[in-house]
Motif scaffolding. Structure first.
Motif, short mmCIF file in Angstrom:
data_model
loop_
_atom_site.label_atom_id
_atom_site.label_comp_id
_atom_site.label_asym_id
_atom_site.label_seq_id
_atom_site.Cartn_x
_atom_site.Cartn_y
_atom_site.Cartn_z
N GLY A 129 0.78 -1.22 0.00
CA GLY A 129 0.00 0.00 0.00
C GLY A 129 0.81 1.27 0.00
N VAL A 175 -3.73 3.29 -3.68
CA VAL A 175 -2.38 3.72 -3.31
C VAL A 175 -2.03 4.99 -4.07
CG1 VAL A 175 0.07 3.13 -3.35
CG2 VAL A 175 -1.63 1.38 -2.82
N LEU A 387 -6.75 1.27 2.11
CA LEU A 387 -6.58 -0.09 1.59
C LEU A 387 -6.68 -1.12 2.71
CD1 LEU A 387 -5.93 -1.01 -1.35
CD2 LEU A 387 -3.58 -1.33 -0.60
#
Length: 497
Positions: A129, A175, A387
């Protein structure tokens, strides 16, 4: 509304440069290592690359028209960049699933000289991430460094685009500037989906940049990219069976990467003890071996214990400084000199992530980068805060390494030797588990005529190298040695002895 945005950005910057944030990022990666290790004990799970290049495959169904998009992605100039920039830069989005509205952001810096003859290198940061652009490009191997004012850039004299055309991918969606219009994509991220999307990205990117289609291609990365890189390479090799999907993959570089749960865990314990960060008594309670583990501690309890052993230090580089919550000008002016004297770090500044955060959340910078911030449900951060990554779907990369070796790819596994998060001991234990024949035994390699850059062993099918005085992010801590290592790797030569 404007004042609220400014206050929000200031709070995020304060969080990032706070030492507790740096330590929590370490704990996140450490927990992944331990979870993978405990999963190995239960039932090892190997990773199988998805089959996505048949004529009716989802990947080829996700090939989209790219005409004119290369020119649209060209960066006229980044705000605050030096005046003498001569290489071309591009950034923008590649759609990997139009139905879900999933698009991945990339930044591409062509080689500073002779880009038409230089190879193409893709860089992936881990996390999982964390941003390959904000971390990899802006703090490690990219052409620029963000200055303390968060507004101007300086040239990186050790940028890897001196030896390759460098491509940085923010993956998976969620991301950096990458996003999805389907929020469940953020909740269902895993290694399979990441490899599939990264592969689909590459197929479309090569359509957008056809001049690179048959170029020698390499994949490099660090940390959790110890899984990302071999998984993507494995996917490419499995699906290189048509002209449409062919990618001229030649090799992979993996730095301080997680490889195998059991050996990663044992290497961390041994490293912390051998570097005087743990007592003999605690080591006797915690130590393990790949063949006979005595480790029974709960994961969260173990992390609390490990942190108490080491104290408030930078686990990514045990000899480097942490960024204070409020760095003042006097401290900032002395940090580079002090770090260089203590560690040989060239221009090292532990507060750099804060400068990058400020820069990449500046509207004119985002506009120059073609960042679609209106589609982001968040401000840009170094590592994703939306995430939810399933990091237990795979527990070991050793079988994948065996397949890459059998495919005769060029493989370099390197370790900065002062990283306590994924330390050199973990990497050595994992390589030893492959049982590869040694072709050239351990030797010091040189960065220049008198500087020992680290140590190397050449195995049949794989090169292992340490980088002396580097932590988890080798190109940040030892940029000259990292560039030398990359130059020799891309040339297909062993590191100079």
């Amino acid at each position: 509304m404007k004042n609220f945005t400014v206050l929000l950005l200031m709070s995020v910057v304060a969080l990032l440069i706070d030492p507790s944030h740096q330590l929590s990022r370490h704990r996140n990666l450490s927990e992944i290592v331990e979870k993978r290790r405990s999963s190995v004990e239960r039932k090892p799970k190997e990773w199988t690359p998805p089959s996505i290049s048949t004529q009716n495959s989802s990947a080829l169904n996700h090939l989209y028209a790219q005409e004119g998009l290369q020119e649209n992605d060209k960066i006229i100039s980044l705000p605050g960049q030096p005046k003498d920039v001569t290489f071309a830069q591009y950034s923008g989005y590649v759609t990997v699933d139009s139905k879900a509205g999933r698009a991945l952001f990339y930044y591409f810096a062509e080689a500073s000289q002779n880009p038409n003859t230089k190879p193409l290198l893709l860089w992936l940061n881990g996390g999982p991430g964390c941003s390959s652009f904000g971390v990899g490009a802006m703090t490690e191997l990219g052409p620029f460094r963000v200055q303390p004012d968060g507004a101007t850039l300086s040239s990186n004299p050790y940028a890897w685009n001196q030896v390759a055309n460098t491509l940085f991918l923010e993956s998976p969606a969620g991301v950096g500037f990458s996003y999805s219009n389907t929020t469940s994509d953020y909740e269902n991220a895993n290694d399979d989906n990441t490899a599939r999307d990264s592969y689909t990205f590459l197929l479309n990117w090569f359509e957008r940049f056809p001049q690179y289609k048959n170029r020698e291609f390499y994949i490099a990365g660090e940390s959790y990219a110890g899984f990302y890189v071999p998984e993507l390479a494995d996917t490419i090799l499995k699906n290189n069976n048509s002209r449409t999907s062919f990618i001229n993959l030649k090799g992979v570089m993996i730095g301080n990467g997680i490889i195998n749960g059991e050996t990663d865990h044992c290497g961390r314990i041994d490293y912390v003890w051998s570097h005087a960060l743990m007592s003999d008594e605690d080591y006797a309670n915690e130590r393990c071996s790949a063949s006979n583990s005595t480790y029974q501690t709960d994961i969260h309890t173990f992390h609390a214990q490990l942190q108490s052993y080491m104290g408030e230090i930078n686990p990514y580089n045990i000899y480097a400084l942490l960024c204070p919550s409020h760095p003042n000008p006097i401290w900032r002016s002395s940090i580079s000199t002090d770090a260089t004297l203590a560690n040989g770090l060239d221009g090292y500044d532990p507060c750099t992530p804060g400068y990058v955060l400020t820069y990449l959340n500046t509207p004119k910078v985002q506009s120059a980068l073609h960042a679609n911030v209106t589609s982001l449900p968040y401000v840009w951060t170094e590592c994703s805060n939306v995430l939810s990554y399933n990091s237990l779907d795979v527990t070991t990369m050793l079988p994948v390494y065996q397949r890459l070796i059998a495919a005769r790819l060029r493989i370099l596994v390197y370790s900065g030797d002062v990283d306590a998060t994924v330390p050199v001991t973990s990497t050595r234990y994992s390589i030893n588990a492959l049982n590869l024949p040694i072709e050239k035994a351990w030797y010091p390699w040189m960065d220049g005529n008198i500087d020992v850059g680290g140590y190397s062993v050449i195995y049949k099918g794989l090169i292992f190298a340490t980088v002396r005085g580097a932590g988890h992010q080798v190109p940040s801590d030892q940029p000259s040695r990292a560039l030398t290592m990359t130059k020799y790797f891309l040339a297909g030569k062993p590191l100079p002895s």
